[in-house]
Scaffold this active site. Structure first.
Site, PDB file in Angstrom:
ATOM      1  N   GLU A 264      19.054 -72.979 -31.928  1.00  0.00           N
ATOM      2  CA  GLU A 264      17.588 -72.960 -32.012  1.00  0.00           C
ATOM      3  C   GLU A 264      17.201 -74.008 -33.036  1.00  0.00           C
ATOM      4  OE1 GLU A 264      15.732 -71.058 -30.089  1.00  0.00           O
ATOM      5  OE2 GLU A 264      17.542 -70.219 -29.202  1.00  0.00           O
ATOM      6  N   CYS A 298       9.138 -73.880 -36.501  1.00  0.00           N
ATOM      7  CA  CYS A 298       9.691 -74.699 -35.423  1.00  0.00           C
ATOM      8  C   CYS A 298       8.673 -74.937 -34.310  1.00  0.00           C
ATOM      9  CB  CYS A 298      10.959 -74.063 -34.881  1.00  0.00           C
ATOM     10  SG  CYS A 298      10.770 -72.316 -34.519  1.00  0.00           S
TER      11      CYS A 298
HETATM   12  P1  NAD Z   1      19.435 -76.920 -41.769  1.00  0.00           P
HETATM   13  O1  NAD Z   1      19.985 -77.344 -40.454  1.00  0.00           O
HETATM   14  O2  NAD Z   1      19.524 -77.833 -42.910  1.00  0.00           O
HETATM   15  O3  NAD Z   1      20.146 -75.576 -42.250  1.00  0.00           O
HETATM   16  C1  NAD Z   1      20.147 -74.415 -41.446  1.00  0.00           C
HETATM   17  C2  NAD Z   1      21.378 -73.598 -41.761  1.00  0.00           C
HETATM   18  O4  NAD Z   1      22.523 -74.280 -41.274  1.00  0.00           O
HETATM   19  C3  NAD Z   1      21.634 -73.371 -43.248  1.00  0.00           C
HETATM   20  O5  NAD Z   1      22.192 -72.097 -43.418  1.00  0.00           O
HETATM   21  C4  NAD Z   1      22.631 -74.458 -43.574  1.00  0.00           C
HETATM   22  O6  NAD Z   1      23.431 -74.160 -44.695  1.00  0.00           O
HETATM   23  C5  NAD Z   1      23.455 -74.501 -42.309  1.00  0.00           C
HETATM   24  N1  NAD Z   1      24.064 -75.791 -42.004  1.00  0.00           N
HETATM   25  C6  NAD Z   1      23.553 -77.009 -42.203  1.00  0.00           C
HETATM   26  N2  NAD Z   1      24.395 -77.948 -41.735  1.00  0.00           N
HETATM   27  C7  NAD Z   1      25.446 -77.297 -41.203  1.00  0.00           C
HETATM   28  C8  NAD Z   1      26.653 -77.706 -40.556  1.00  0.00           C
HETATM   29  N3  NAD Z   1      26.942 -79.002 -40.388  1.00  0.00           N
HETATM   30  N4  NAD Z   1      27.513 -76.763 -40.124  1.00  0.00           N
HETATM   31  C9  NAD Z   1      27.235 -75.447 -40.286  1.00  0.00           C
HETATM   32  N5  NAD Z   1      26.130 -74.992 -40.921  1.00  0.00           N
HETATM   33  C10 NAD Z   1      25.239 -75.911 -41.365  1.00  0.00           C
HETATM   34  O7  NAD Z   1      17.935 -76.483 -41.466  1.00  0.00           O
HETATM   35  P2  NAD Z   1      16.830 -76.002 -42.523  1.00  0.00           P
HETATM   36  O8  NAD Z   1      16.338 -77.227 -43.235  1.00  0.00           O
HETATM   37  O9  NAD Z   1      17.338 -74.855 -43.302  1.00  0.00           O
HETATM   38  O10 NAD Z   1      15.712 -75.453 -41.523  1.00  0.00           O
HETATM   39  C11 NAD Z   1      14.775 -76.272 -40.923  1.00  0.00           C
HETATM   40  C12 NAD Z   1      15.094 -76.545 -39.474  1.00  0.00           C
HETATM   41  O11 NAD Z   1      15.282 -75.331 -38.753  1.00  0.00           O
HETATM   42  C13 NAD Z   1      13.943 -77.256 -38.779  1.00  0.00           C
HETATM   43  O12 NAD Z   1      14.413 -78.321 -38.001  1.00  0.00           O
HETATM   44  C14 NAD Z   1      13.338 -76.177 -37.901  1.00  0.00           C
HETATM   45  O13 NAD Z   1      12.621 -76.648 -36.804  1.00  0.00           O
HETATM   46  C15 NAD Z   1      14.525 -75.368 -37.535  1.00  0.00           C
HETATM   47  N6  NAD Z   1      14.151 -74.012 -37.106  1.00  0.00           N
HETATM   48  C16 NAD Z   1      14.200 -73.695 -35.756  1.00  0.00           C
HETATM   49  C17 NAD Z   1      13.811 -72.430 -35.309  1.00  0.00           C
HETATM   50  C18 NAD Z   1      13.873 -72.083 -33.847  1.00  0.00           C
HETATM   51  O14 NAD Z   1      13.789 -70.909 -33.498  1.00  0.00           O
HETATM   52  N7  NAD Z   1      14.004 -73.044 -32.958  1.00  0.00           N
HETATM   53  C19 NAD Z   1      13.380 -71.478 -36.229  1.00  0.00           C
HETATM   54  C20 NAD Z   1      13.345 -71.818 -37.571  1.00  0.00           C
HETATM   55  C21 NAD Z   1      13.736 -73.102 -37.991  1.00  0.00           C
END
Ligand code: NAD
Length: 492
Positions: A264, A298
């Site tokens: 997501e 999002c």
């Molecule tokens: P992020 O991708 O930086 O981090 C999200 C999570 O993933 C964190 O727990 C992080 O530690 C982990 N993570 C990051 N890189 C990783 C990797 N390479 N391998 C494994 N884990 C990893 O995102 P963020 O800045 O925390 O959140 C913002 C993003 O989330 C935005 O792009 C937003 O649109 C998206 N989002 C989507 C939805 C949806 O339902 N589509 C809902 C909420 C947020």
């Protein structure tokens, strides 16, 4: 759904919840790796706790524990009705914690308390929903065959991993965890290093219902811990919510040994405003699209596409309303919008807006800033930038405005980005709006509204293009953690 009354627990009680722990094999352990940054109160910038990560040895222990639980199979073998009873009990244990979960989340994510209080009802509702899936018979069905009926089972694939971001973390985590447990899978949750605290309540709720030890675990940290989880061969299903870069890394890891996955990711969501739209309603929709979850949503408004004949009027009405947005302390019930999650993120949004100005854009941000030193950023509309310059997600309270001449151009602009999560159409003519909505290549489109409530809570929440992989939803998320197995007798 009826809104729960807003009760804010005393600040001392809220602050007492900022004790980070890993939850491994039934034990609470303080994570030992210093990440070098701080979780801060985004209203003031004050440091709350250092960012800590689980040591690689303890992540390995959590993975081994989950594998042990999966191989023992006690939870997966319980009849569906019994698993459902435990999940219902978990919902009952979590429900009274909602105000505290909400306040803790507001305190360190900046999301306003009126919203976290509402959204975090999802924490316990997710467990009720997952119990309902089990009771519906979804996990086991029969189909006719030429030699008699065949059984179709949905069985847990193995250890599940749930990775969540910092916006609305507890609700997102609960949805994933509840469905993994319903599917019969041991699950390891990794919250965001920026916002782990509201997720910890899941341990408290689940401890009360007597699950097998190690069935539910939490590890903490950032990318390195996430990667250790998703690259482990014993993990068989990953549900990830986050940004595109993280999503790509998770997809690459899952591709290696064909783990099931649900991604997501972000969106750059279009709102089409046809020339017959109700201007007041549209302006309200624009404000909600820009300010819900402080714009870190999002399905937030990304590209505002307005018929050229009413663009001036729509902009004026939106800016008039933006003057009255109550941007303030996230723990105040008076605030309708809070600060951005962290300083780094505020800088990122500032850079994105400056880039659009450098592309010829004009910034409109009439909301007064509060007298607080935190990471505040006013909701911002930017006009005058070519649509080709605005294809990426900003993930903050900033959207660009573009005009169109006819419906075909509106649809082309809406479908121009590589994303496809949410979309909106405003028009007084519902049939016309629906016809436009049907042409938008995106997971869902709402007509004349942007409410956080889905049109139908049980409908799938699909993601197109770079917005993700697979679908989220009551049945859809349950299915991610299951393999199907068809069992029948060859001859009688
Ligand atoms: P992020 O991708 O930086 O981090 C999200 C999570 O993933 C964190 O727990 C992080 O530690 C982990 N993570 C990051 N890189 C990783 C990797 N390479 N391998 C494994 N884990 C990893 O995102 P963020 O800045 O925390 O959140 C913002 C993003 O989330 C935005 O792009 C937003 O649109 C998206 N989002 C989507 C939805 C949806 O339902 N589509 C809902 C909420 C947020």
């Amino acid at each position: 759904m009826e809104l729960p009354p807003l009760t804010i627990p005393p600040l001392a009680e809220v602050k007492s919840r900022f004790q980070l722990f890993d939850y491994i094999d039934g034990e609470r352990i303080r994570p030992s790796v210093e990440m070098g940054g701080w979780v801060r109160n985004p209203n003031t910038g004050e440091a709350i706790t250092p960012q800590l990560a689980t040591s690689p040895e303890n992540v390995a222990r959590a993975l081994a524990t989950a594998q042990r639980v999966h191989e023992a199979g006690d939870w997966a073998r319980l009849p569906a009705g019994e698993r459902a009873d435990r999940l219902d009990a978990a919902a009952d244990a979590l429900m009274p914690l909602t105000p505290l979960i909400a306040a803790v989340e507001s305190y360190h994510t900046g999301m306003v308390i009126s919203l976290t209080n509402f959204v975090n009802a999802i924490v316990w509702l997710a467990f009720k929903g997952a119990a309902g899936v089990l009771r519906s018979g979804h996990a086991q069905s029969v189909a006719p065959g030429p030699l008699g009926e065949v059984e179709i089972w949905r069985k847990p694939l193995g250890t599940a991993v749930a990775i969540v971001p910092w916006n609305s973390p507890a609700a997102l985590a609960a949805h994933k965890v509840a469905n993994a447990l319903a599917a019969g899978a041991p699950v390891i949750l990794k919250p965001s290093e920026w916002a782990p605290y509201s997720c910890l309540f899941l341990a408290e709720g689940l401890e009360q219902v007597g699950l097998p030890r190690g069935l539910f675990q939490i590890v903490n940290g950032g990318t390195a811990v996430g990667q250790q989880l998703v690259t482990d061969r014993r993990v068989r299903a990953v549900s990830f919510t986050g940004g595109l870069q993280g999503g790509r890394a998770v997809a690459a890891a899952c591709a290696h040994d064909f783990k099931a996955m649900q991604l997501e990711l972000g969106g750059n969501n279009a709102m089409i405003v046809l020339e017959d739209a109700d201007i007041g309603k549209t302006a309200e929709g624009i404000v909600a699209g820009l300010t819900t979850l402080n714009g870190q949503w999002c399905r937030a408004l990304g590209r505002l596409l307005v018929h050229e004949s009413i663009a001036g009027e729509v902009l004026e009405a939106a800016l008039a309303r933006l003057q009255h947005v109550r941007l303030g302390d996230s723990l105040s019930p008076e605030s309708s919008m809070g600060p951005l999650a962290n300083e780094e993120h505020r800088r990122r949004i500032g850079t994105a807006v400056s880039h659009l100005e450098a592309c010829g854009g004009q910034k409109h941000a009439p909301t007064p800033l509060p007298d607080l030193p935190g990471h505040f950023f006013p909701p911002t509309l930017i006009t005058g930038v070519a649509p080709e310059e605005t294809l990426e997600e900003i993930f903050g309270p900033a959207a660009t405005l573009h005009t169109f001449r006819d419906e075909a151009e509106a649809v082309r602009l809406a479908n121009q980005t590589p994303y496809g999560l949410g979309g909106y159409v405003f028009s007084r003519d519902e049939a016309r709006a629906l016809a436009v909505a049907r042409q938008m290549n995106t997971g869902g489109v709402k007509i004349n509204g942007v409410s956080l409530l889905e049109l139908n809570v049980d409908a799938p929440r699909p993601a197109w293009g770079l917005s993700g992989f697979g679908e989220e939803g009551t049945l859809e998320t349950f299915n991610v953690f299951c393999g199907r197995s068809v069992v029948g007798v060859a001859g009688r």
